[in-house]
Design a protein around this motif. Sequence first.
Motif, mmCIF file in Angstrom:
data_model
loop_
_atom_site.group_PDB
_atom_site.id
_atom_site.type_symbol
_atom_site.label_atom_id
_atom_site.label_comp_id
_atom_site.label_asym_id
_atom_site.label_seq_id
_atom_site.Cartn_x
_atom_site.Cartn_y
_atom_site.Cartn_z
ATOM 1 N N MET A 97 -9.051 -0.506 10.690
ATOM 2 C CA MET A 97 -7.738 -0.175 11.254
ATOM 3 C C MET A 97 -6.666 -1.105 10.702
ATOM 4 S SD MET A 97 -8.006 0.675 15.259
ATOM 5 C CE MET A 97 -8.917 2.095 15.818
ATOM 6 N N LEU A 98 -6.982 -2.400 10.647
ATOM 7 C CA LEU A 98 -5.997 -3.353 10.140
ATOM 8 C C LEU A 98 -5.673 -3.063 8.680
ATOM 9 C CD1 LEU A 98 -7.030 -6.714 11.846
ATOM 10 C CD2 LEU A 98 -5.179 -5.147 12.421
ATOM 11 N N GLY A 99 -6.659 -2.553 7.954
ATOM 12 C CA GLY A 99 -6.387 -2.145 6.576
ATOM 13 C C GLY A 99 -5.282 -1.106 6.535
ATOM 14 N N VAL A 100 -5.396 -0.115 7.407
ATOM 15 C CA VAL A 100 -4.367 0.932 7.470
ATOM 16 C C VAL A 100 -3.049 0.331 7.954
ATOM 17 C CG1 VAL A 100 -3.733 3.142 8.482
ATOM 18 C CG2 VAL A 100 -6.116 2.673 7.913
ATOM 19 N N THR A 101 -3.142 -0.525 8.979
ATOM 20 C CA THR A 101 -1.941 -1.184 9.509
ATOM 21 C C THR A 101 -1.195 -1.895 8.389
ATOM 22 O OG1 THR A 101 -3.041 -1.537 11.615
ATOM 23 C CG2 THR A 101 -1.117 -2.903 11.150
ATOM 24 N N PHE A 102 -1.942 -2.656 7.617
ATOM 25 C CA PHE A 102 -1.352 -3.399 6.510
ATOM 26 C C PHE A 102 -0.671 -2.450 5.522
ATOM 27 C CE2 PHE A 102 -1.899 -5.515 2.332
ATOM 28 C CZ PHE A 102 -1.113 -6.620 2.578
ATOM 29 N N GLY A 103 -1.386 -1.388 5.151
ATOM 30 C CA GLY A 103 -0.829 -0.428 4.191
ATOM 31 C C GLY A 103 0.475 0.180 4.680
ATOM 32 N N ILE A 104 0.486 0.617 5.939
ATOM 33 C CA ILE A 104 1.684 1.260 6.488
ATOM 34 C C ILE A 104 2.814 0.239 6.641
ATOM 35 C CG2 ILE A 104 2.619 2.569 8.421
ATOM 36 C CD1 ILE A 104 0.628 4.201 7.064
ATOM 37 N N ALA A 105 2.467 -0.967 7.071
ATOM 38 C CA ALA A 105 3.505 -1.989 7.253
ATOM 39 C C ALA A 105 4.186 -2.295 5.917
ATOM 40 C CB ALA A 105 2.896 -3.260 7.844
ATOM 41 N N ILE A 106 3.363 -2.420 4.877
ATOM 42 C CA ILE A 106 3.937 -2.672 3.546
ATOM 43 C C ILE A 106 4.809 -1.487 3.128
ATOM 44 C CG2 ILE A 106 3.387 -2.965 1.097
ATOM 45 C CD1 ILE A 106 2.790 -5.440 2.636
ATOM 46 N N PHE A 107 4.321 -0.305 3.420
ATOM 47 C CA PHE A 107 5.093 0.911 3.108
ATOM 48 C C PHE A 107 6.466 0.834 3.756
ATOM 49 C CE2 PHE A 107 4.665 5.537 2.025
ATOM 50 C CZ PHE A 107 5.924 5.915 2.443
ATOM 51 N N ILE A 108 6.458 0.580 5.063
ATOM 52 C CA ILE A 108 7.711 0.531 5.814
ATOM 53 C C ILE A 108 8.632 -0.553 5.254
ATOM 54 C CG2 ILE A 108 8.698 -0.020 8.072
ATOM 55 C CD1 ILE A 108 7.416 2.581 8.263
ATOM 56 N N PHE A 109 8.040 -1.690 4.941
ATOM 57 C CA PHE A 109 8.857 -2.809 4.491
ATOM 58 C C PHE A 109 9.393 -2.561 3.083
ATOM 59 C CE2 PHE A 109 9.542 -6.976 2.596
ATOM 60 C CZ PHE A 109 10.338 -7.559 3.564
ATOM 61 N N GLN A 110 8.456 -2.309 2.181
ATOM 62 C CA GLN A 110 8.816 -2.221 0.762
ATOM 63 C C GLN A 110 9.674 -0.999 0.463
ATOM 64 O OE1 GLN A 110 7.233 -4.239 -1.721
ATOM 65 N NE2 GLN A 110 7.697 -3.129 -3.595
#
Lengths: 423, 231
Positions: A28-41
């Motif tokens: 789950m944290l893997g997905v969290t990380f991916g989406i968070a980077i998406f939102i940020f970047q």
Amino acid sequence: MKSFLKRPAFRIAMTHLLSKKRQTIVAMLGVTFGIAIFIFQAGLMTGFQNMFIEQTVNTSANVRIYNDVQVAKKSIYSKTLPDTSQSWVLVRNQKPKDEEPRLKNGYQMMRIIENHPEVIGVSPFVGSQAIFNMGIAQVAGRVAGVDIERENNTFNVEKYMIDGDLKRLVTTPNGVILGEGLAMKLGAATGDIITVSSAKGSALQMRVVGIHKSGVVELDNSRAYINIRNAQKLLQVDGSYITDLNIKLKDINKAKALAADWQKQFGYTAVDWETANANVFSVFKIQNMVTYLIITSILIVSGFGIFNILMMIIYEKMPDIAILKATGFKDKDIRTIFLTESLVIGIFGGLLGLIVGWGLQQIAGSVKMDIRGFVAMEYLKFNTSAGFYAMAYIFGLVATALAGYIPARKAARVDAIDIIRSK
Amino acid sequence: MNSDIILETRAVSKFFRDPVDFQALKDISFKISRGQFVSIVGSSGSGKSTLLYLLSTLDTDYEGEILIDNEPLHEKSKNQLAEIRNEKIGFVFQFHYLLPEFTVLDNVMLPALKLGKYDEDTIRKHAYEKLDLLGLGDQAIKKASKLSGGQQQRAAIARALINNPSIIFGDEPTGNLDSKNAQTVFDIFRELQLAFNQTILVVTHDAQFAGSTDRRITLKDGELLSDEMLK
Ligand SMILES: Nc1ncnc2c1ncn2[C@@H]1O[C@H](COP(=O)(O)OP(=O)(O)OP(=O)(O)O)[C@@H](O)[C@H]1O
Ligand SMILES: [Mg+2]
């Protein structure tokens, strides 16, 4: 939905995930990380780009009509030939005619365009290279000769004044409004006297009546607003001389089509804002490509986390799969179990990612940065629109579903006999 | 057409091609009527399990014909076979195959939830009935992994019964049990047969078990060696 939550497939899926809490959380944290980077970047990227477009659209012409004297002319000799594709014409050292970039009947054109229903306003403009002097400081730039009231009505100059007063350009005989960067380079402040000279050799003593900051760095470093009359004086031309018509439209998406129409109608070059900024937009395109490449690779890595945990569960739960199949669960039921597992990871990991991404945006957006790129900004500007968040979430769910699909299909294809025979 | 025939095989042969060509079953033909308690015996490797997987629709790669409730299996799709297993067949293997994280009750209910013929409350009631029948009523809400070996095997039988199948297939259902538990399982089968006219087909190594059934089919090297009525 409610009935799905009660269905055996869902209950089995949840049981599997809960029996592997730690691995589930990591996935789950893997997905969290991916989406968070998406939102940020991507949020930073599109936020910046949207701001640039907004600023460009608001502060500069949606369509600009001007006389492009650099258009290469055919040699006169070649005009006498019936078909130049059959023959070569070589005229060396053909010099451009000494042609002024004047829009003939510019004011008449202005009246015609002004009456177009799609047009908000037209501002006549006399543009020229100029040298600005104050004491020993000398800076090359451009004067923008405008009818400041018209210019303000169309492009809202006043909003971007950071010092002085726009109206004094009219009331002061030789007033000038300097771009922020230009003023800084000259060391000039409101009230100072500077000298502006043109290539034609004439010079004017002018008083700085204000400082302007459009946010578009290149402009602010070189542009000075002066009265259209003064610009004409500098260029030693008559009062009907204008070089550009800057047009503001109701709908910027029609700029391209209207520019083409006017170019045909008036015989002068007409460019829309997108074409004028084509170089910037091509940079954006590359930026976006790189950004989405990075994000895609991060999501692929997140996908591996999901793939990994599902494969682990499947190997461990072979006997369960075998008995479910033996007791009448179909291949697609088994597939549903494991797809559900990956989607549960994606749904919750993704939601958390949205929250974390939003948090990162808030934190980074509150730090004072004073960035000068294409545009100047004090704070990072992020895309925070709901549509953008929804897109990031959907992106994540699709990645999750894809990552879950391969293990799910593998599980569905397990041969019950193989398992039962070996037990 | 005999409506009392639950299971019929017509010249069933089975070939394995991997690693070498090998005929595991040769022209097996027999009929099993409703309410019969049948055992299949034979030395190791004689093809008992192979035959059972064919009869129970898990394996679809064979020659000849197999009919359950007078319906030939070979023309059914994979999904239709899954439905047949769900509705008409109960399995008891050597290993219990209970889902370890689920309660005994949930395990028993699963095939019925899949069938979806009754609502969940009714299914729960039926599951309790089956568990009571097998003396496991008080174990219903325990995790399946917490039961003893004999209890787990009885829970597996309860699961096999939940959809009131036409036939129960067992592949060495007492293979992992001591003689006392094995006797219990045999008694349960017998009781199911007597009380509900349940058809039962069991592969076994246990000579005593086989000798107590109604009918004993013996395989040797993939061939039907004998088919004896014991009662
Ligand atoms: N998947 C397979 N591929 C090749 N040969 C197989 C396969 N499955 C079974 N066999 C062979 O088929 C024959 C019958 O096997 P089967 O498992 O039916 O025997 P069995 O009578 O059940 O034996 P046991 O009593 O030991 O369980 C054996 O010779 C076995 O090696
Ligand atoms: Mg066997």
